[in-house]
Design an enzyme around this catalytic site. Structure first.
Site, PDB file in Angstrom:
ATOM      1  N   ARG A  55      27.027   3.641 -20.034  1.00  0.00           N
ATOM      2  CA  ARG A  55      28.161   2.907 -19.451  1.00  0.00           C
ATOM      3  C   ARG A  55      29.382   3.059 -20.356  1.00  0.00           C
ATOM      4  O   ARG A  55      30.508   3.218 -19.889  1.00  0.00           O
ATOM      5  CB  ARG A  55      27.820   1.414 -19.259  1.00  0.00           C
ATOM      6  CG  ARG A  55      29.041   0.561 -18.924  1.00  0.00           C
ATOM      7  CD  ARG A  55      28.711  -0.821 -18.364  1.00  0.00           C
ATOM      8  NE  ARG A  55      27.582  -1.466 -18.990  1.00  0.00           N
ATOM      9  CZ  ARG A  55      27.576  -1.999 -20.222  1.00  0.00           C
ATOM     10  NH1 ARG A  55      28.670  -1.983 -20.957  1.00  0.00           N
ATOM     11  NH2 ARG A  55      26.490  -2.557 -20.716  1.00  0.00           N
ATOM     12  N   TYR A 107      48.798   1.333   0.142  1.00  0.00           N
ATOM     13  CA  TYR A 107      47.476   1.469   0.749  1.00  0.00           C
ATOM     14  C   TYR A 107      46.916   0.065   1.017  1.00  0.00           C
ATOM     15  O   TYR A 107      47.025  -0.826   0.169  1.00  0.00           O
ATOM     16  CB  TYR A 107      46.562   2.260  -0.209  1.00  0.00           C
ATOM     17  CG  TYR A 107      45.116   2.207   0.185  1.00  0.00           C
ATOM     18  CD1 TYR A 107      44.704   2.649   1.443  1.00  0.00           C
ATOM     19  CD2 TYR A 107      44.154   1.699  -0.674  1.00  0.00           C
ATOM     20  CE1 TYR A 107      43.379   2.587   1.831  1.00  0.00           C
ATOM     21  CE2 TYR A 107      42.817   1.641  -0.301  1.00  0.00           C
ATOM     22  CZ  TYR A 107      42.439   2.074   0.952  1.00  0.00           C
ATOM     23  OH  TYR A 107      41.128   2.009   1.323  1.00  0.00           O
ATOM     24  N   ASP A 179      50.443   5.205  -8.345  1.00  0.00           N
ATOM     25  CA  ASP A 179      49.279   5.738  -7.632  1.00  0.00           C
ATOM     26  C   ASP A 179      49.663   7.144  -7.178  1.00  0.00           C
ATOM     27  O   ASP A 179      50.493   7.326  -6.286  1.00  0.00           O
ATOM     28  CB  ASP A 179      48.944   4.822  -6.449  1.00  0.00           C
ATOM     29  CG  ASP A 179      47.668   5.263  -5.722  1.00  0.00           C
ATOM     30  OD1 ASP A 179      47.361   6.473  -5.740  1.00  0.00           O
ATOM     31  OD2 ASP A 179      46.993   4.401  -5.129  1.00  0.00           O
ATOM     32  N   LYS A 204      39.886  11.621  -3.102  1.00  0.00           N
ATOM     33  CA  LYS A 204      40.775  12.390  -2.228  1.00  0.00           C
ATOM     34  C   LYS A 204      40.966  13.802  -2.783  1.00  0.00           C
ATOM     35  O   LYS A 204      40.009  14.533  -2.911  1.00  0.00           O
ATOM     36  CB  LYS A 204      42.093  11.610  -2.067  1.00  0.00           C
ATOM     37  CG  LYS A 204      41.892  10.126  -1.717  1.00  0.00           C
ATOM     38  CD  LYS A 204      41.164   9.946  -0.418  1.00  0.00           C
ATOM     39  CE  LYS A 204      40.809   8.534   0.005  1.00  0.00           C
ATOM     40  NZ  LYS A 204      40.785   7.440  -0.903  1.00  0.00           N
TER      41      LYS A 204
HETATM   42  O1  P1T Z   1      38.661   4.594  -1.607  1.00  0.00           O
HETATM   43  P1  P1T Z   1      38.899   4.519  -3.087  1.00  0.00           P
HETATM   44  O2  P1T Z   1      38.417   5.696  -3.849  1.00  0.00           O
HETATM   45  O3  P1T Z   1      38.435   3.213  -3.677  1.00  0.00           O
HETATM   46  O4  P1T Z   1      40.500   4.572  -3.297  1.00  0.00           O
HETATM   47  C1  P1T Z   1      41.373   3.620  -2.807  1.00  0.00           C
HETATM   48  C2  P1T Z   1      42.730   4.213  -2.583  1.00  0.00           C
HETATM   49  C3  P1T Z   1      43.713   4.036  -3.547  1.00  0.00           C
HETATM   50  N1  P1T Z   1      44.952   4.560  -3.399  1.00  0.00           N
HETATM   51  C4  P1T Z   1      45.277   5.275  -2.302  1.00  0.00           C
HETATM   52  C5  P1T Z   1      46.665   5.831  -2.168  1.00  0.00           C
HETATM   53  C6  P1T Z   1      44.330   5.511  -1.314  1.00  0.00           C
HETATM   54  O5  P1T Z   1      44.687   6.261  -0.249  1.00  0.00           O
HETATM   55  C7  P1T Z   1      43.026   4.962  -1.440  1.00  0.00           C
HETATM   56  C8  P1T Z   1      41.982   5.147  -0.398  1.00  0.00           C
HETATM   57  N2  P1T Z   1      42.499   5.494   0.860  1.00  0.00           N
HETATM   58  C9  P1T Z   1      41.758   5.711   1.988  1.00  0.00           C
HETATM   59  C10 P1T Z   1      40.426   5.572   2.036  1.00  0.00           C
HETATM   60  C11 P1T Z   1      42.525   6.122   3.175  1.00  0.00           C
HETATM   61  O6  P1T Z   1      41.953   6.646   4.151  1.00  0.00           O
HETATM   62  O7  P1T Z   1      43.749   5.940   3.152  1.00  0.00           O
END
Ligand code: P1T
Length: 387
Positions: A55, A107, A179, A204
């Site tokens: 961890r 988001y 972000d 992503k």
């Molecule tokens: O899904 P996760 O890995 O926890 O990430 C969250 C997140 C944070 N910032 C942005 C700009 C994001 O687009 C996302 C996740 N977004 C999607 C799942 C979506 O379809 O927009």
């Protein structure tokens, strides 16, 4: 944490392929092994080779952290179990009574985390149009400690001037988080533009193949890095070694993938602009986009995300997202396969009724890496049917 920085002067693609990924000293393996051990032998109490317990640190994760930190031109990087786990760690830098400013089209999950997880335990927040410094000034308080930028934003592709917001926030002793999920470090370098912290959903573009959930934080300030490292270990939202391997594998091709995402997005935007079923196209590469000038200055190219308003309103938007064959109707973005979705009812449903609610006629596209002409034809056919 990031152990070994790459030599100065390595280009982006070289860093993506080699930073943190020297051949394994014991076997010569070119690819960092997926290191599954949860614990590491100590030759005497406190004497070890850099790892104690997985961890706190794991060799596969360290390779990923070194690599992505190098891509963001950061001295420290921290991998998390998801983008939201990374965001959660950043909001834990704040203490009860502090005030956070988030963009008015962040988001939906970021909004939910601030409003429904951190706000009940003492964080106050405001949403503002960060394209307008006066709007930021209007919500500013003595207790404002952090400005959260997303650029381009999800889902409306608004572009925020990182340097301008950073200058404003720093004069008032607040931190700036960017972000960078939509742009990726290939297209945009927030730390060089004055941001303090970069955060990613590596689910992503960094991962890039819709097969791993992950998050990432990159910073330069050593004190902030220490605190994030502490939170990563103390709260424990770390990714497993196989997930780290998948993201590390993904980033090797980030540059070539992004170039192609951008190229295909341009073609799709041109078709959408001319189609009568489309009322308005949101894409920073369009000269008429309000953020085009800033995007041209702070980004290498305009990205693979496109949004548009259906001329026929919500009913038409829902029909369109159900009619494509190559664009899969699904949440998420940034991978090789093209995706289409309705943010109002899907990714941003949690923002309904808030200042972050999105237009119900909005359709979002994540332009993938299929043959560009096939993607254009698929969308055109879906739009033609809606009229
Ligand atoms: O899904 P996760 O890995 O926890 O990430 C969250 C997140 C944070 N910032 C942005 C700009 C994001 O687009 C996302 C996740 N977004 C999607 C799942 C979506 O379809 O927009």
């Amino acid at each position: 944490m990031s152990a070994l920085l790459p030599p100065e002067g390595w280009g982006f693609e070289t860093r993506a392929i080699h930073a943190g990924q020297e051949p394994d000293p014991t076997t010569g393996a070119v690819i960092p092994p997926i290191s599954l051990s949860t614990t590491f032998a100590q030759s005497a109490v406190g004497t070890h080779q850099g790892y104690e317990y997985a961890r706190s640190g794991n060799p596969t994760r360290a390779a990923l952290e070194t690599c992505v930190a190098a891509l963001e031109c950061a001295t420290s990087g921290f991998a998390f179990a998801s983008g939201l786990a990374a965001e959660d760690a950043l909001l834990r830098l704040l203490t009860p009574g502090d005030h956070l400013v988030i963009p008015n089209d962040a988001y939906g999950g970021t909004f939910r985390l601030a409003a429904r997880v951190h706000s009940p335990v003492g964080l106050s927040w405001s949403a503002a149009d960060l394209t307008n410094i006066h709007a930021l000034a209007a919500v500013w308080r003595d207790e404002t400690r952090m400005v959260w930028i997303e650029t381009p934003t999800n889902p409306t592709l608004t572009v925020v001037d990182i340097a301008a917001v950073a200058a404003f926030a720093h004069e008032r002793a607040a931190m700036v988080v960017v972000d960078n999920t939509f742009a990726t470090p290939y297209l945009q370098q927030p730390l060089a533009l004055g941001a303090d912290i970069v955060v990613h959903s590596s689910t992503k573009y960094l991962g890039g193949h819709s097969d791993v959930v992950g998050g990432f934080v990159a910073v330069n300030d050593p004190e902030t890095a220490d605190r994030i490292g502490f939170l990563q270990n103390a709260a424990g939202a770390v990714p497993g070694p196989f997930d780290c391997y998948l993201v590390l594998r993904g980033v090797k091709t980030l540059a070539v993938r992004m170039d192609r995402h951008c190229e295909s997005a341009r073609e799709i935007v041109a078709m959408l602009e001319a189609h009568p079923a489309v009322a308005h196209v949101l894409y920073p590469g369009l000269p008429g986009h309000p953020g085009h000038g800033v995007a041209a200055r702070q980004m290498r190219d305009f990205g693979g995300m496109v949004a548009f308003l259906a001329a026929g309103g919500e009913a038409a938007a829902l029909a369109i997202v159900g009619r494509t064959r190559l664009f899969t109707l699904a949440e998420s973005l940034g991978a090789v396969e093209s995706l289409i979705e309705h943010p109002g009812r899907m990714t941003h449903a949690s923002a309904a009724g808030s200042p972050l609610e999105v237009d119900s006629a909005l359709v979002r596209l994540s332009v993938g890496l299929e043959t560009t002409a096939d993607l254009v034809a698929d969308l055109r056919a879906a739009l033609d049917g809606v009229g």
